[in-house]
Design an enzyme around this catalytic site. Structure first.
Site, PDB file in Angstrom:
ATOM      1  CG  ASP A   1       1.826 -16.678 -33.013  1.00 43.89           C
ATOM      2  OD1 ASP A   1       2.955 -17.204 -33.080  1.00 43.89           O
ATOM      3  OD2 ASP A   1       0.776 -17.293 -33.281  1.00 43.89           O
TER       4      ASP A   1
ATOM      5  CG  PHE B   1       6.154 -29.937 -31.685  1.00 45.66           C
ATOM      6  CD1 PHE B   1       5.282 -30.871 -31.158  1.00 45.66           C
ATOM      7  CD2 PHE B   1       7.515 -30.223 -31.693  1.00 45.66           C
ATOM      8  CE1 PHE B   1       5.754 -32.067 -30.634  1.00 45.66           C
ATOM      9  CE2 PHE B   1       7.991 -31.411 -31.173  1.00 45.66           C
ATOM     10  CZ  PHE B   1       7.109 -32.341 -30.645  1.00 45.66           C
TER      11      PHE B   1
ATOM     12  N   PRO C   1       9.122 -12.069 -31.727  1.00 50.36           N
ATOM     13  CG  PRO C   1      11.049 -12.384 -30.458  1.00 50.36           C
ATOM     14  CD  PRO C   1       9.743 -11.648 -30.452  1.00 50.36           C
ATOM     15  CG  ASP C   2       8.984 -17.533 -36.287  1.00 49.00           C
ATOM     16  OD1 ASP C   2       9.518 -18.518 -35.732  1.00 49.00           O
ATOM     17  OD2 ASP C   2       8.082 -17.644 -37.127  1.00 49.00           O
ATOM     18  CB  ILE C   3      11.817 -18.729 -30.964  1.00 46.88           C
ATOM     19  CG1 ILE C   3      11.447 -17.615 -29.978  1.00 46.88           C
ATOM     20  CG2 ILE C   3      12.997 -19.545 -30.443  1.00 46.88           C
ATOM     21  CD1 ILE C   3      10.957 -18.120 -28.639  1.00 46.88           C
ATOM     22  CG  LEU C   4      11.167 -23.382 -35.582  1.00 43.29           C
ATOM     23  CD1 LEU C   4      12.333 -24.186 -35.025  1.00 43.29           C
ATOM     24  CD2 LEU C   4       9.892 -24.219 -35.590  1.00 43.29           C
TER      25      LEU C   4
ATOM     26  CG  ASN D   1       0.215 -21.238 -24.879  1.00 43.39           C
ATOM     27  OD1 ASN D   1       0.567 -22.241 -24.277  1.00 43.39           O
ATOM     28  ND2 ASN D   1       1.078 -20.426 -25.497  1.00 43.39           N
TER      29      ASN D   1
END
Length: 403
Positions: A278, A325, A307-310, A210
């Protein structure tokens, strides 16, 4: 005086004999790591040459309000936004009078009116001029408006008089400038920050990524160090120098970033400023993919969730104070509030990346902070460095009041 490291200081030089001390002041500020841009009044140029201050600061001296070349590069508005502190030394009685009345008839006074940075004055004038009722009234008015008054000192003056009115020495002014920047709010805290994009390989040549530049995350790392924290910065591929006193860990993919963050735990504060992909290709080709005539003009990639790190870090038993964020192009606050709840965050920072002046790769930002009670606090558009310091101060207050 590490508080001056990488600070941006606009030094205003007024028209007084004490202007000769401004040269030494530039050296002292730069010795402490500050970047200095000099703005001279017409009177200031009568006492010391711009070439001297250019050589000492390493930057062209700014002099004229209506200079087309300056406005095309760093004009009065850009200087006002650029500054972390404006220090006027010497500040003459005339300069103080004009500032007290809000008069902007030269470059220096215009920059002062246009900035949201702290402004400090180092008065320098004859003792009788300093004692005059008008000067004293102007001084008190400026202090009441939030300007800092550094001095004056007492002693012998160029005219032969003795009394209050001497400009402070360069060392004293540099120390007072450093005192304008506080760095105690995160003392003893370990702060983990993620920054930049991730890259998800398709084959050995191609990848998905991105537009994140990492500038906001790096600015936050620098601001957290200034606030006294031990900082670990986990960053995707970016072209940015490592902030001083920051432990930087470079990663590529989302899974790399998660592993690095987990290895850096525990921490007191997590700020997830990275733009994490994502999805990733389910299979990474071992060799460069070639055009396949059987598929016509298209190519089909099977994608799987990263994986969703946050969310993963915010669900741990040793969960840190967690700040995320939300970079969105529409329904900014709605999507941010949903992310706040879904990921079990303490705060979320909403950022409208559809706006090109504050989106990816820009030098400025404007954000809205949302807490668990959905209370909103907005920070107006300014440089990412300033936004980072304001945001770190806000987060530190919430973190320290958590107990």
């Amino acid at each position: 005086m590490q508080r001056l490291y990488r600070k941006r200081i606009v030094l205003g030089v007024g028209g007084g004999i004490a202007a000769y001390k401004s040269a030494e002041l530039v050296r002292r500020l730069r010795d402490q790591g500050a970047e200095v841009r000099v703005v001279m009044t017409q009177g200031g140029r009568e006492f010391i040459t711009p070439l001297t201050l250019q050589a000492l600061s390493g930057h062209p001296v700014h002099m004229d309000l209506l200079d087309p070349a300056a406005e095309a590069a760093m004009g009065h508005i850009e200087l006002a936004k650029w500054a972390d502190l404006i220090l006027i030394a010497p500040a003459t009685a005339d300069l103080m009078a004009r500032l007290a009345q809000g008069i902007a008839n030269d470059l220096l006074t215009t920059v002062v009116l246009a900035t949201d940075a702290p402004v400090a004055l180092a008065p320098a004038m004859n003792q009788a001029m300093w004692r005059d009722e008008a000067t004293q009234a102007n001084s008190q008015l400026l202090i009441a408006r939030g300007l800092h008054m550094f001095g004056p000192a007492s002693g012998s003056q160029a005219c032969g008089d003795v009394g209050l009115g001497r400009m402070l020495e360069a060392d004293d002014l540099a120390q007072l400038a450093a005192d304008c920047f506080k760095r105690e709010s995160l003392t003893g805290r370990h702060v983990l920050i993620t920054a930049g994009p991730t890259q998800e390989n398709i084959d050995p040549v191609r990848y998905i990524t991105n537009h994140s530049s990492g500038k906001m995350g790096f600015a936050l790392a620098e601001a957290a160090v200034e606030a006294g924290a031990k900082v670990t910065l986990v960053t995707g591929p970016v072209h940015l120098p490592t902030p001083d006193r920051v432990n930087r860990i470079d990663v590529v993919s989302a899974r790399d970033m998660l592993a690095a963050c987990e290895a850096a735990m525990p921490c007191d504060l997590l700020i997830a400023a990275a733009a994490v992909a994502d999805y990733r290709p389910e299979v990474v080709a071992q060799h460069k993919l070639k055009k396949d005539p059987s598929t016509g003009d298209g190519m089909l990639l099977q994608m799987v969730r990263n994986p969703d790190i946050l969310a993963t870090l915010a669900q741990r038993e040793d969960r840190p104070f967690s700040v995320g964020f939300a970079a969105e192009t529409e329904k900014l606050l709605d999507y941010a509030a949903r992310k706040l709840k879904d990921k079990n965050l303490d705060l979320i920072v909403a950022n409208d990346v559809a706006n090109p002046t504050i989106g990816f790769n820009s030098e400025e930002n404007a954000i809205t902070i949302i807490d668990r009670d959905l209370q909103q606090n907005s920070l107006a558009q300014t440089s990412k460095g300033k936004i980072a310091r304001q945001l770190i101060a806000f987060i530190a207050e919430r973190l320290n009041n958590q107990a």
